[in-house]
Scaffold this motif. Structure first.
Motif, mmCIF file in Angstrom:
data_model
loop_
_atom_site.group_PDB
_atom_site.id
_atom_site.type_symbol
_atom_site.label_atom_id
_atom_site.label_comp_id
_atom_site.label_asym_id
_atom_site.label_seq_id
_atom_site.Cartn_x
_atom_site.Cartn_y
_atom_site.Cartn_z
ATOM 1 N N LYS A 73 0.832 -1.202 0.000
ATOM 2 C CA LYS A 73 0.000 0.000 0.000
ATOM 3 C C LYS A 73 0.870 1.258 0.000
ATOM 4 C CE LYS A 73 -3.520 2.345 2.717
ATOM 5 N NZ LYS A 73 -4.222 2.388 3.988
ATOM 6 N N ILE A 74 1.879 1.281 0.856
ATOM 7 C CA ILE A 74 2.764 2.450 0.943
ATOM 8 C C ILE A 74 3.514 2.657 -0.362
ATOM 9 C CG2 ILE A 74 4.880 3.295 2.046
ATOM 10 C CD1 ILE A 74 3.789 2.071 4.656
ATOM 11 N N MET A 75 3.998 1.560 -0.942
ATOM 12 C CA MET A 75 4.758 1.684 -2.187
ATOM 13 C C MET A 75 3.871 2.201 -3.321
ATOM 14 S SD MET A 75 7.557 -1.349 -1.945
ATOM 15 C CE MET A 75 8.244 -0.956 -3.522
ATOM 16 N N LYS A 76 2.607 1.798 -3.355
ATOM 17 C CA LYS A 76 1.684 2.321 -4.373
ATOM 18 C C LYS A 76 1.419 3.796 -4.141
ATOM 19 C CE LYS A 76 -0.675 -1.894 -5.709
ATOM 20 N NZ LYS A 76 -1.918 -2.683 -5.642
ATOM 21 N N GLU A 77 1.196 4.180 -2.877
ATOM 22 C CA GLU A 77 0.941 5.583 -2.549
ATOM 23 C C GLU A 77 2.116 6.474 -2.945
ATOM 24 O OE1 GLU A 77 0.030 5.982 1.593
ATOM 25 O OE2 GLU A 77 -1.787 4.763 1.426
ATOM 26 N N LEU A 78 3.317 5.982 -2.705
ATOM 27 C CA LEU A 78 4.521 6.776 -2.992
ATOM 28 C C LEU A 78 5.032 6.581 -4.411
ATOM 29 C CD1 LEU A 78 6.458 6.252 0.371
ATOM 30 C CD2 LEU A 78 4.908 8.109 -0.262
ATOM 31 N N GLN A 79 4.306 5.780 -5.195
ATOM 32 C CA GLN A 79 4.659 5.502 -6.590
ATOM 33 C C GLN A 79 6.065 4.941 -6.719
ATOM 34 O OE1 GLN A 79 3.862 9.142 -8.681
ATOM 35 N NE2 GLN A 79 1.656 8.902 -8.496
ATOM 36 N N ILE A 80 6.342 3.923 -5.904
ATOM 37 C CA ILE A 80 7.618 3.218 -5.972
ATOM 38 C C ILE A 80 7.328 1.843 -6.565
ATOM 39 C CG2 ILE A 80 9.549 2.253 -4.654
ATOM 40 C CD1 ILE A 80 9.017 4.419 -2.529
ATOM 41 N N ALA A 81 8.050 1.485 -7.605
ATOM 42 C CA ALA A 81 7.841 0.203 -8.278
ATOM 43 C C ALA A 81 8.117 -0.955 -7.326
ATOM 44 C CB ALA A 81 8.748 0.091 -9.496
ATOM 45 N N GLU A 82 7.374 -2.031 -7.512
ATOM 46 C CA GLU A 82 7.491 -3.218 -6.659
ATOM 47 C C GLU A 82 8.909 -3.806 -6.679
ATOM 48 O OE1 GLU A 82 5.709 -7.658 -6.954
ATOM 49 O OE2 GLU A 82 4.275 -6.029 -7.223
ATOM 50 N N SER A 83 9.568 -3.692 -7.811
ATOM 51 C CA SER A 83 10.903 -4.285 -7.964
ATOM 52 C C SER A 83 12.043 -3.334 -7.597
ATOM 53 C CB SER A 83 11.091 -4.748 -9.412
ATOM 54 O OG SER A 83 10.987 -3.633 -10.275
ATOM 55 N N ARG A 84 11.709 -2.126 -7.155
ATOM 56 C CA ARG A 84 12.730 -1.109 -6.869
ATOM 57 C C ARG A 84 13.634 -1.537 -5.717
ATOM 58 N NH1 ARG A 84 14.295 1.962 -10.104
ATOM 59 N NH2 ARG A 84 12.294 2.867 -10.514
ATOM 60 N N ARG A 85 14.912 -1.282 -5.886
ATOM 61 C CA ARG A 85 15.896 -1.552 -4.837
ATOM 62 C C ARG A 85 16.361 -0.219 -4.251
ATOM 63 N NH1 ARG A 85 17.243 -6.949 -4.952
ATOM 64 N NH2 ARG A 85 16.560 -8.011 -6.824
ATOM 65 N N LEU A 86 16.978 -0.265 -3.090
ATOM 66 C CA LEU A 86 17.381 0.968 -2.410
ATOM 67 C C LEU A 86 18.247 1.855 -3.290
ATOM 68 C CD1 LEU A 86 18.249 -0.146 1.225
ATOM 69 C CD2 LEU A 86 16.213 1.020 0.407
ATOM 70 N N ARG A 87 19.184 1.239 -3.996
ATOM 71 C CA ARG A 87 20.111 2.004 -4.829
ATOM 72 C C ARG A 87 19.369 2.797 -5.905
ATOM 73 N NH1 ARG A 87 24.280 -1.531 -7.858
ATOM 74 N NH2 ARG A 87 24.045 -2.561 -5.880
ATOM 75 N N GLY A 88 18.209 2.299 -6.338
ATOM 76 C CA GLY A 88 17.459 2.935 -7.415
ATOM 77 C C GLY A 88 16.460 3.983 -6.972
ATOM 78 N N LEU A 89 16.379 4.242 -5.677
ATOM 79 C CA LEU A 89 15.435 5.255 -5.205
ATOM 80 C C LEU A 89 15.900 6.654 -5.580
ATOM 81 C CD1 LEU A 89 14.440 4.233 -1.564
ATOM 82 C CD2 LEU A 89 12.982 4.301 -3.576
ATOM 83 N N GLY A 90 14.980 7.446 -6.084
ATOM 84 C CA GLY A 90 15.286 8.836 -6.381
ATOM 85 C C GLY A 90 15.174 9.673 -5.119
ATOM 86 N N GLU A 91 15.607 10.914 -5.202
ATOM 87 C CA GLU A 91 15.578 11.806 -4.039
ATOM 88 C C GLU A 91 14.159 12.024 -3.542
ATOM 89 O OE1 GLU A 91 18.070 13.057 -2.170
ATOM 90 O OE2 GLU A 91 19.366 11.782 -3.390
ATOM 91 N N ARG A 92 13.212 12.237 -4.464
ATOM 92 C CA ARG A 92 11.823 12.462 -4.070
ATOM 93 C C ARG A 92 11.232 11.233 -3.397
ATOM 94 N NH1 ARG A 92 10.181 15.235 -9.582
ATOM 95 N NH2 ARG A 92 10.954 17.322 -9.178
ATOM 96 N N GLN A 93 11.503 10.068 -3.975
ATOM 97 C CA GLN A 93 10.989 8.827 -3.390
ATOM 98 C C GLN A 93 11.590 8.609 -2.004
ATOM 99 O OE1 GLN A 93 12.175 6.184 -6.553
ATOM 100 N NE2 GLN A 93 10.059 5.977 -7.271
ATOM 101 N N GLN A 94 12.863 8.872 -1.881
ATOM 102 C CA GLN A 94 13.561 8.686 -0.611
ATOM 103 C C GLN A 94 12.988 9.625 0.455
ATOM 104 O OE1 GLN A 94 17.761 8.459 -1.173
ATOM 105 N NE2 GLN A 94 18.220 8.833 0.977
ATOM 106 N N SER A 95 12.806 10.898 0.118
ATOM 107 C CA SER A 95 12.280 11.844 1.100
ATOM 108 C C SER A 95 10.821 11.525 1.423
ATOM 109 C CB SER A 95 12.436 13.283 0.619
ATOM 110 O OG SER A 95 11.740 13.488 -0.590
ATOM 111 N N ALA A 96 10.037 11.063 0.449
ATOM 112 C CA ALA A 96 8.647 10.689 0.705
ATOM 113 C C ALA A 96 8.588 9.476 1.628
ATOM 114 C CB ALA A 96 7.932 10.381 -0.605
ATOM 115 N N LEU A 97 9.485 8.538 1.431
ATOM 116 C CA LEU A 97 9.546 7.347 2.282
ATOM 117 C C LEU A 97 9.916 7.730 3.714
ATOM 118 C CD1 LEU A 97 9.191 4.288 1.906
ATOM 119 C CD2 LEU A 97 11.633 4.134 1.499
ATOM 120 N N LEU A 98 10.880 8.618 3.850
ATOM 121 C CA LEU A 98 11.285 9.085 5.189
ATOM 122 C C LEU A 98 10.151 9.850 5.871
ATOM 123 C CD1 LEU A 98 14.965 10.278 4.743
ATOM 124 C CD2 LEU A 98 14.143 8.543 6.305
#
Length: 102
Positions: A73-98
Protein backbone atom coordinates in the motif's frame (compact mmCIF):
# COMPACT_ATOMS: atom_id res chain seq x y z
CA UNK A 1 23.06 -13.92 -22.29
CA UNK A 2 24.83 -17.21 -21.69
CA UNK A 3 25.66 -18.38 -18.19
CA UNK A 4 29.43 -18.25 -17.69
CA UNK A 5 31.15 -21.56 -17.08
CA UNK A 6 32.97 -21.30 -13.78
CA UNK A 7 35.63 -23.50 -12.36
CA UNK A 8 34.75 -25.19 -9.05
CA UNK A 9 36.93 -22.67 -7.20
CA UNK A 10 35.28 -19.68 -8.91
CA UNK A 11 31.83 -21.14 -8.22
CA UNK A 12 32.67 -21.64 -4.53
CA UNK A 13 34.00 -18.09 -4.27
CA UNK A 14 30.80 -16.73 -5.86
CA UNK A 15 28.67 -18.75 -3.45
CA UNK A 16 30.64 -17.43 -0.47
CA UNK A 17 30.31 -13.86 -1.72
CA UNK A 18 26.53 -14.26 -2.14
CA UNK A 19 26.24 -15.80 1.33
CA UNK A 20 28.16 -12.89 2.87
CA UNK A 21 25.86 -10.41 1.09
CA UNK A 22 22.71 -12.16 2.37
CA UNK A 23 24.12 -12.18 5.90
CA UNK A 24 24.97 -8.45 5.72
CA UNK A 25 21.47 -7.54 4.48
CA UNK A 26 19.95 -9.68 7.25
CA UNK A 27 22.10 -7.86 9.83
CA UNK A 28 20.90 -4.49 8.53
CA UNK A 29 17.27 -5.65 8.72
CA UNK A 30 17.78 -6.97 12.27
CA UNK A 31 19.39 -3.70 13.38
CA UNK A 32 16.53 -1.72 11.85
CA UNK A 33 13.97 -3.96 13.53
CA UNK A 34 15.64 -3.66 16.93
CA UNK A 35 16.06 0.12 16.67
CA UNK A 36 19.87 0.20 16.43
CA UNK A 37 19.54 1.69 12.95
CA UNK A 38 17.05 4.28 11.74
CA UNK A 39 15.39 4.29 8.34
CA UNK A 40 17.33 7.44 7.48
CA UNK A 41 20.62 5.72 8.28
CA UNK A 42 19.71 2.71 6.13
CA UNK A 43 18.76 4.96 3.21
CA UNK A 44 22.11 6.73 3.55
CA UNK A 45 23.76 3.32 3.12
CA UNK A 46 22.17 2.85 -0.32
CA UNK A 47 25.52 3.36 -2.07
CA UNK A 48 26.92 0.33 -0.23
CA UNK A 49 27.05 -2.39 -2.94
CA UNK A 50 25.44 -4.96 -0.63
CA UNK A 51 22.81 -2.85 1.15
CA UNK A 52 21.89 -1.00 -2.05
CA UNK A 53 20.65 -4.24 -3.59
CA UNK A 54 18.00 -4.72 -0.89
CA UNK A 55 14.43 -4.33 -2.14
CA UNK A 56 12.48 -1.36 -0.81
CA UNK A 57 9.49 -3.59 -0.07
CA UNK A 58 11.69 -5.84 2.09
CA UNK A 59 12.96 -2.78 3.96
CA UNK A 60 9.42 -1.55 4.67
CA UNK A 61 8.30 -5.02 5.78
CA UNK A 62 11.19 -5.06 8.25
CA UNK A 63 9.87 -1.98 10.03
CA UNK A 64 7.96 -2.81 13.24
CA UNK A 65 4.21 -2.84 12.59
CA UNK A 66 4.46 -3.28 8.82
CA UNK A 67 3.82 -6.39 6.79
CA UNK A 68 3.39 -7.28 3.14
CA UNK A 69 -0.02 -5.60 2.75
CA UNK A 70 1.01 -2.30 4.35
CA UNK A 71 4.30 -2.30 2.43
CA UNK A 72 2.48 -2.75 -0.89
CA UNK A 73 0.00 0.00 0.00
CA UNK A 74 2.76 2.45 0.94
CA UNK A 75 4.76 1.68 -2.19
CA UNK A 76 1.68 2.32 -4.37
CA UNK A 77 0.94 5.58 -2.55
CA UNK A 78 4.52 6.78 -2.99
CA UNK A 79 4.66 5.50 -6.59
CA UNK A 80 7.62 3.22 -5.97
CA UNK A 81 7.84 0.20 -8.28
CA UNK A 82 7.49 -3.22 -6.66
CA UNK A 83 10.90 -4.29 -7.96
CA UNK A 84 12.73 -1.11 -6.87
CA UNK A 85 15.90 -1.55 -4.84
CA UNK A 86 17.38 0.97 -2.41
CA UNK A 87 20.11 2.00 -4.83
CA UNK A 88 17.46 2.93 -7.42
CA UNK A 89 15.44 5.26 -5.20
CA UNK A 90 15.29 8.84 -6.38
CA UNK A 91 15.58 11.81 -4.04
CA UNK A 92 11.82 12.46 -4.07
CA UNK A 93 10.99 8.83 -3.39
CA UNK A 94 13.56 8.69 -0.61
CA UNK A 95 12.28 11.84 1.10
CA UNK A 96 8.65 10.69 0.70
CA UNK A 97 9.55 7.35 2.28
CA UNK A 98 11.28 9.08 5.19
CA UNK A 99 8.36 11.44 5.65
CA UNK A 100 5.88 8.57 5.67
CA UNK A 101 7.84 6.08 7.80
CA UNK A 102 10.55 8.08 9.52
Amino acid sequence: MAIPQLSPEERQAALEKAKAARIRRAEVRDELKSGKLTLKKVLEMKNDPVVGRMKVSTLIETMPGYGKAKAEKIMKELQIAESRRLRGLGERQQSALLERLG
